[in-house]
Write a protein that holds these residues in place. Structure first.
Motif, PDB file in Angstrom:
ATOM      1  N   MET A  30       0.823  -1.205   0.000  1.00 44.13           N
ATOM      2  CA  MET A  30       0.000   0.000   0.000  1.00 44.13           C
ATOM      3  C   MET A  30       0.860   1.259   0.000  1.00 44.13           C
ATOM      4  O   MET A  30       0.585   2.208  -0.743  1.00 44.13           O
ATOM      5  N   LEU A  31       1.881   1.270   0.845  1.00 42.35           N
ATOM      6  CA  LEU A  31       2.733   2.445   0.959  1.00 42.35           C
ATOM      7  C   LEU A  31       3.450   2.713  -0.352  1.00 42.35           C
ATOM      8  O   LEU A  31       3.548   3.861  -0.796  1.00 42.35           O
ATOM      9  N   ASP A  32       3.945   1.655  -0.987  1.00 39.53           N
ATOM     10  CA  ASP A  32       4.619   1.815  -2.274  1.00 39.53           C
ATOM     11  C   ASP A  32       3.658   2.323  -3.336  1.00 39.53           C
ATOM     12  O   ASP A  32       4.003   3.187  -4.150  1.00 39.53           O
ATOM     13  N   GLU A  33       2.441   1.793  -3.326  1.00 38.60           N
ATOM     14  CA  GLU A  33       1.454   2.168  -4.337  1.00 38.60           C
ATOM     15  C   GLU A  33       1.020   3.621  -4.176  1.00 38.60           C
ATOM     16  O   GLU A  33       0.762   4.316  -5.159  1.00 38.60           O
ATOM     17  N   LEU A  34       0.936   4.088  -2.917  1.00 37.66           N
ATOM     18  CA  LEU A  34       0.505   5.452  -2.657  1.00 37.66           C
ATOM     19  C   LEU A  34       1.643   6.472  -2.709  1.00 37.66           C
ATOM     20  O   LEU A  34       1.387   7.680  -2.686  1.00 37.66           O
ATOM     21  N   ARG A  65     -17.827   1.034  -1.693  1.00 34.64           N
ATOM     22  CA  ARG A  65     -16.642   0.633  -2.477  1.00 34.64           C
ATOM     23  C   ARG A  65     -15.378   0.729  -1.638  1.00 34.64           C
ATOM     24  O   ARG A  65     -14.466  -0.090  -1.771  1.00 34.64           O
ATOM     25  N   ILE A  66     -15.320   1.712  -0.740  1.00 37.55           N
ATOM     26  CA  ILE A  66     -14.170   1.825   0.157  1.00 37.55           C
ATOM     27  C   ILE A  66     -14.117   0.629   1.095  1.00 37.55           C
ATOM     28  O   ILE A  66     -13.056   0.031   1.314  1.00 37.55           O
ATOM     29  N   VAL A  67     -15.278   0.250   1.649  1.00 38.00           N
ATOM     30  CA  VAL A  67     -15.333  -0.900   2.566  1.00 38.00           C
ATOM     31  C   VAL A  67     -14.897  -2.167   1.850  1.00 38.00           C
ATOM     32  O   VAL A  67     -14.146  -2.985   2.405  1.00 38.00           O
ATOM     33  N   ARG A  68     -15.352  -2.356   0.610  1.00 43.05           N
ATOM     34  CA  ARG A  68     -14.978  -3.560  -0.140  1.00 43.05           C
ATOM     35  C   ARG A  68     -13.491  -3.574  -0.482  1.00 43.05           C
ATOM     36  O   ARG A  68     -12.885  -4.646  -0.602  1.00 43.05           O
ATOM     37  N   ALA A  69     -12.902  -2.389  -0.644  1.00 45.61           N
ATOM     38  CA  ALA A  69     -11.479  -2.313  -1.004  1.00 45.61           C
ATOM     39  C   ALA A  69     -10.560  -2.600   0.180  1.00 45.61           C
ATOM     40  O   ALA A  69      -9.435  -3.071  -0.011  1.00 45.61           O
ATOM     41  N   LEU A  70     -11.025  -2.315   1.393  1.00 43.75           N
ATOM     42  CA  LEU A  70     -10.174  -2.524   2.576  1.00 43.75           C
ATOM     43  C   LEU A  70      -9.818  -4.001   2.733  1.00 43.75           C
ATOM     44  O   LEU A  70     -10.674  -4.866   2.560  1.00 43.75           O
ATOM     45  N   PRO A  71      -8.575  -4.308   3.074  1.00 47.83           N
ATOM     46  CA  PRO A  71      -8.211  -5.711   3.356  1.00 47.83           C
ATOM     47  C   PRO A  71      -9.054  -6.260   4.504  1.00 47.83           C
ATOM     48  O   PRO A  71      -9.394  -5.528   5.444  1.00 47.83           O
ATOM     49  N   SER A  72      -9.403  -7.515   4.436  1.00 49.54           N
ATOM     50  CA  SER A  72     -10.229  -8.129   5.482  1.00 49.54           C
ATOM     51  C   SER A  72      -9.529  -8.041   6.833  1.00 49.54           C
ATOM     52  O   SER A  72      -8.337  -8.355   6.940  1.00 49.54           O
ATOM     53  N   ARG A 130       0.153 -17.909  -3.854  1.00 44.20           N
ATOM     54  CA  ARG A 130       0.303 -16.976  -2.745  1.00 44.20           C
ATOM     55  C   ARG A 130      -0.882 -16.023  -2.661  1.00 44.20           C
ATOM     56  O   ARG A 130      -1.455 -15.629  -3.662  1.00 44.20           O
ATOM     57  N   ASN A 131      -1.225 -15.660  -1.436  1.00 46.94           N
ATOM     58  CA  ASN A 131      -2.296 -14.704  -1.174  1.00 46.94           C
ATOM     59  C   ASN A 131      -1.679 -13.500  -0.474  1.00 46.94           C
ATOM     60  O   ASN A 131      -1.152 -13.613   0.623  1.00 46.94           O
ATOM     61  N   VAL A 132      -1.741 -12.343  -1.121  1.00 53.33           N
ATOM     62  CA  VAL A 132      -1.079 -11.154  -0.585  1.00 53.33           C
ATOM     63  C   VAL A 132      -1.670 -10.726   0.752  1.00 53.33           C
ATOM     64  O   VAL A 132      -1.004 -10.067   1.562  1.00 53.33           O
ATOM     65  N   ASP A 155       1.960 -18.766   3.712  1.00 50.87           N
ATOM     66  CA  ASP A 155       1.563 -19.520   2.527  1.00 50.87           C
ATOM     67  C   ASP A 155       1.899 -20.986   2.776  1.00 50.87           C
ATOM     68  O   ASP A 155       2.662 -21.318   3.690  1.00 50.87           O
ATOM     69  N   HIS A 156       1.345 -21.853   1.945  1.00 46.34           N
ATOM     70  CA  HIS A 156       1.602 -23.272   2.121  1.00 46.34           C
ATOM     71  C   HIS A 156       2.751 -23.748   1.240  1.00 46.34           C
ATOM     72  O   HIS A 156       2.834 -23.410   0.060  1.00 46.34           O
ATOM     73  N   LEU A 157       3.610 -24.524   1.850  1.00 45.17           N
ATOM     74  CA  LEU A 157       4.638 -25.264   1.121  1.00 45.17           C
ATOM     75  C   LEU A 157       4.064 -26.664   0.904  1.00 45.17           C
ATOM     76  O   LEU A 157       3.737 -27.361   1.869  1.00 45.17           O
ATOM     77  N   VAL A 158       3.915 -27.084  -0.345  1.00 43.99           N
ATOM     78  CA  VAL A 158       3.279 -28.361  -0.657  1.00 43.99           C
ATOM     79  C   VAL A 158       4.358 -29.426  -0.869  1.00 43.99           C
ATOM     80  O   VAL A 158       5.163 -29.335  -1.797  1.00 43.99           O
ATOM     81  N   LEU A 159       4.386 -30.406   0.025  1.00 47.99           N
ATOM     82  CA  LEU A 159       5.354 -31.499  -0.036  1.00 47.99           C
ATOM     83  C   LEU A 159       4.651 -32.741  -0.590  1.00 47.99           C
ATOM     84  O   LEU A 159       3.702 -33.246   0.010  1.00 47.99           O
ATOM     85  N   HIS A 160       5.102 -33.227  -1.743  1.00 47.88           N
ATOM     86  CA  HIS A 160       4.524 -34.428  -2.350  1.00 47.88           C
ATOM     87  C   HIS A 160       5.343 -35.648  -1.914  1.00 47.88           C
ATOM     88  O   HIS A 160       6.576 -35.650  -2.015  1.00 47.88           O
TER      89      HIS A 160
END
Length: 438
Positions: free
Chosen positions: A1-5, A310-317, A408-410, A415-420
């Motif tokens: 966010m800081l970089d984008e703004l 729209r502001i509420v929807r844009a805010l991260p959960s 990945r989810n920002v 995140d998950h490391l998937v070991l087969h």
């Protein structure tokens, strides 16, 4: 966010936000986080100016946009509030520090085991109800209290032993607990955070200061105060069951905000309260915390603009409600040097081939030595005496055949490391696998 703004913020404002985000004081860090999040969300509507230099006053609003209400210039001032000023927390902490430091003279380190319970008084003065915590703000240890504490420590108090000190303006019970206590979590009062005046309280006074920032600009400009909950019971309870005290002894957040809008309708067009809230109904299956945006508009501006949704929807959960985030921050839970917020582990597949989704941050913290083997197994969902899953799989002849990262989810801290895993004859005794017949 800081970089984008950054292009809109400019270097000075960006560094100010960064310094506040990294501040160790919760009163600086959480408000800065909310300010950054809201500025970013407002920016998602379209063109945004931050602290416009052309504003016709020495004070400038935090943001200016013409996209919140289509075709209308809007000035926005962002504020954050907590219970700090009405909870008595600072006064209780001062008493705890004074007593703890004195107690440590006679038994080094005992202060970390002391827990404080403060009592209250209530009644009527001149026909007006009052309720007060018996906790002086500028407390100094009296000779009588010092003697009581010295004698109590000298007696070698066992865990659970209590000392009761009563003085003018002070009524506290001190207990030596079994476990070490955390600062700010070692004090408690029978009086919850509340206020008894509709216009003589910290929230109302803060709104008056923020309204001054909106002075100036064109007369057609709509002026908003975006108020955020960073640990405020008044804001967290907005619109909820039990918010209004029908005995009229305490005042609610809704009543304070409504009164302010009535008294200052010529200076502010609307207040919008952003609060992370969990559903109040205990029978609701979905207990996910979501943003609420409660609108308080002046007469004639009764409905929230579409841009607000729209502001509420844009805010991260949100992950936590305001009071939870405040408590966790004070415990250092968000420090980058602390162990991460890990996802769980899951296993999928068949008896021959399967995959284990392991939290990547937990695995990295384990490799970096930040968590032990037992801690790693705990975060994988295993109890201390449970068999080691990975050892069990290896003993059965399963080895890793592939490793990959799950998408990945920002918005996730992990995140998950998937070991087969697949059967490997080199890792087990040889055997004959009978062909499967139909």
């Amino acid at each position: 966010m800081l970089d984008e703004l950054y292009p809109v913020l400019g270097d000075a404002k960006a560094r100010d936000l960064l310094n506040r985000l990294e501040d160790k004081r919760v009163e600086q860090a959480l408000p800065a986080e909310m300010e950054l999040g809201l500025l970013w969300a407002i920016g998602q509507l379209g063109e945004l100016e931050i602290e416009p230099e052309w504003w016709g006053s020495g004070n400038r609003p935090d943001a200016y946009t013409e996209r919140l209400v289509p075709g209308k210039p809007c000035a926005i001032e962002i504020a954050a509030t907590s219970d700090n000023a009405i909870s008595g927390e600072e006064a209780m902490d001062n008493v705890a520090i004074a007593i703890g430091q004195f107690a440590d003279r006679f038994c080094k380190g005992i202060s970390t085991f002391l827990y404080y319970r403060f009592r209250e008084e209530q009644g009527y003065e001149n026909g007006r109800y009052f309720r007060r915590r018996l906790t002086p703000l500028d407390y100094e240890l009296s000779e009588n209290a010092a003697k009581l504490i010295e004698d109590w420590i000298a007696s070698g108090p066992a865990s659970g032993t209590k000392l009761h000190i009563v003085e003018p303006g002070l009524d506290v019970e001190i207990e030596r607990s079994v476990h070490k206590q955390i600062r700010y979590h070692n004090v408690w009062s029978s009086m919850p955070p509340e206020t008894h005046s509709i216009d003589d309280n910290p929230l109302y006074k803060m709104l008056k200061r923020k309204a001054a920032q909106l002075k100036g600009g064109h007369r057609d400009t709509l002026r908003f105060i975006f108020l955020t909950d960073v640990g405020s019971a008044l804001l967290n309870r907005l619109g909820r069951f039990g918010e209004i005290d029908h005995t009229r002894r305490r005042v609610s957040g809704s009543e304070i905000l409504s009164r302010f809008m009535q008294a200052h309708k010529d200076r502010v067009d609307a207040i919008v309260v952003f609060a992370p809230q969990r559903p109040q109904q205990p029978w609701t299956l979905n207990r996910e915390i979501k943003w609420s945006a409660t609108f308080f508009g002046r007469s004639g501006f009764d409905n929230p603009p579409e841009g607000l949704n729209r502001i509420v929807r844009a805010l991260p959960s949100p992950r936590f409600e305001g009071y939870q985030a405040r408590s966790l921050f004070r415990q250092g839970a968000f420090s980058p040097k602390r162990s991460g917020w890990y996802l769980g582990m899951s296993i999928e597949g068949t008896m021959k081939d399967f995959k284990a989704k392991v939290p990547a941050r937990a695995f990295l913290d384990f490799l970096a030595g930040r968590i032990s083997v037992d801690q790693f197994r705990h975060f994988m969902g295993q109890r201390k005496d449970d068999p080691n899953l990975f050892e069990s799989w290896l003993n059965q002849g399963f080895t890793m055949s592939k490793i990959e990262m799950a998408p990945r989810n920002v918005d996730e801290d992990d995140d998950h490391l998937v070991l087969h895993f697949s059967d490997d004859p080199a890792a087990r005794a040889l055997r004959i696998n009978q062909p499967v017949t139909e």
